[in-house]
Every structure is written in C-alpha cells, then in structure tokens.
Scaffold this motif. Structure first.
Motif, mmCIF file in Angstrom:
data_model
loop_
_atom_site.group_PDB
_atom_site.id
_atom_site.type_symbol
_atom_site.label_atom_id
_atom_site.label_comp_id
_atom_site.label_asym_id
_atom_site.label_seq_id
_atom_site.Cartn_x
_atom_site.Cartn_y
_atom_site.Cartn_z
ATOM 1 N N ALA A 117 0.841 -1.212 0.000
ATOM 2 C CA ALA A 117 0.000 0.000 0.000
ATOM 3 C C ALA A 117 0.867 1.250 0.000
ATOM 4 C CB ALA A 117 -0.934 -0.014 1.211
ATOM 5 N N GLU A 121 1.067 4.200 -2.933
ATOM 6 C CA GLU A 121 0.857 5.618 -2.645
ATOM 7 C C GLU A 121 1.962 6.485 -3.223
ATOM 8 O OE1 GLU A 121 0.569 5.904 1.552
ATOM 9 O OE2 GLU A 121 -1.410 4.933 1.672
ATOM 10 N N ARG A 130 2.224 -1.885 -8.082
ATOM 11 C CA ARG A 130 1.975 -3.069 -7.244
ATOM 12 C C ARG A 130 2.303 -4.353 -8.002
ATOM 13 N NH1 ARG A 130 -3.773 -4.410 -4.414
ATOM 14 N NH2 ARG A 130 -4.547 -4.080 -6.534
#
Length: 213
Positions: A117, A121, A130
C-alpha cells in the motif's frame, strides 16, 4: 470442558492460509472469524485486543491464544506430533525451518498489504507499481527457493515425501505468484510440489477460494 478452536483470519492472507492448512492436516475442527484487512477491521480496537500488532491470524486453541503463523504451526507440531510438520532429526528440522523462513521471513514481509500500500501511494500509477513489485520480489524469492530445493533431501515435497512446515509455507506463496502472474517456468520443482499439495484434502480445503466469506 472443551474449548472451541477459533481462527481469526482473512481469506487471502498468506499467514492465515498457512494456519488453515496446518489445522486441516492435523484434523483440528475450528470456527473461522473473518477479519477484513481491506476494510481495516484488523486496526479496530476489538482485533487489537486480540493482537496488538493488528495482524492475522490469531488462533484460540487449547484454552490459549496464539499469533504468528510459524509459531502456531510449531505449536501444533509439538502438541500433535503425528503431524510430521517437523522432521525427527535435528538436521532435517533445521532444513525445514530454513525453507519455511525463506518464504515467511524473506518473501512475505516485503509483499504484505501494508508495505505494498505504501509503494502504491508513492507511485504515479499504483496498480502498475503493485504488479511490478509483486512480480519482482515473489519471482526472485521463488527462483532462489527453487535452488534451495536442489538438495538430496527434497522428495515429492520440500523435504522428503510427506508435507512439512515448508510445504505449508510454500503453497500460499505459489498462490500469490499465480495471482500476480509471476513467471514460474524457472521453478519446476516448486510447481511439482504445489501440484502434490493440491491433491491433499487438507491443503485443498484451506485454499482462499474456499475460505472466502
């Protein structure tokens, strides 16, 4: 008085997946209580009271409460010695632990929800970042694991011809690899071991597709 065995888990959590496999293999009946990581239920006070780290799994068993998947599996190995999760000889136990740690301590931590995560960001396109992150670290980690399997003690499974803690750790990581389309063509031993595990009911029943709420 018999204490109910309760597993607080998330269906896609690798660590929870490991414990589901282990419980199934020892024939331990349990009740699953979902903890939705995406909805951040693991950060709620109710779950933090179970585990101040805010992680899953948490297992209530034998009147006790435990966390950390490998510690749980080792507890089951010690209290249900017929499990075979750890070999009887010291050298074998060392090898199984080393293989297990290679996944649980080296591949898994850099690919868990909180780390990824943060990566998303910081990236212009979080989804692309990802996928690239997962493919790099899972791919490199499993390629190294494949080389670790080039060993006389490797059999139908990671160590010998019956499942151990190493296989319990490996199968969830292979699930993750396939989810993120990691190239496993360099890992024929891993693919073969995963296929052997998939034929065992205890592994099959623990699969995320069957654990999803």
């Amino acid at each position: 008085m018999t204490c109910e065995t309760i597993l607080y888990d998330y269906w896609r959590s690798s660590a929870s997946y490991r414990v589901r496999i282990a419980l199934n293999l020892v024939g331990e009946s349990y009740r699953s209580v979902p903890v939705d990581l995406v909805a951040k239920v693991h950060r709620a006070s109710e779950h933090l009271a179970r585990n101040p780290q805010g992680l899953v799994p948490v297992l209530d068993i034998d009147g006790q409460r435990f966390n950390q998947s490998l510690a749980i599996i080792e507890y089951l190995a010690e209290t249900r010695p017929e499990s075979g999760f750890l070999p009887n000889d010291a050298i074998g136990r060392q090898r199984v632990r080393a293989l297990s740690y290679a996944i649980a301590m080296d591949i898994h931590p850099v690919c868990n929800l909180g780390v990824v995560a943060h990566v998303m960001e910081a990236a212009p396109d979080g989804e692309i970042a990802r996928r690239a992150w997962m493919q790099k670290f899972i791919g490199e980690g499993l390629a190294a694991f494949e080389r670790l399997l080039d060993h006389p003690a490797t059999g139908a499974f990671c160590h010998g011809d019956t499942p151990t803690m190493a296989d319990i750790c490996l199968m969830p990581q292979v699930y993750n690899a396939r989810r993120w389309e990691v190239d496993l063509s360099r890992c024929p031993r891993i693919v073969a071991i995963d296929a052997h595990c998939a034929e065992i009911d205890g592994f099959a029943r623990a699969h995320p597709d069957r654990a999803k709420p």
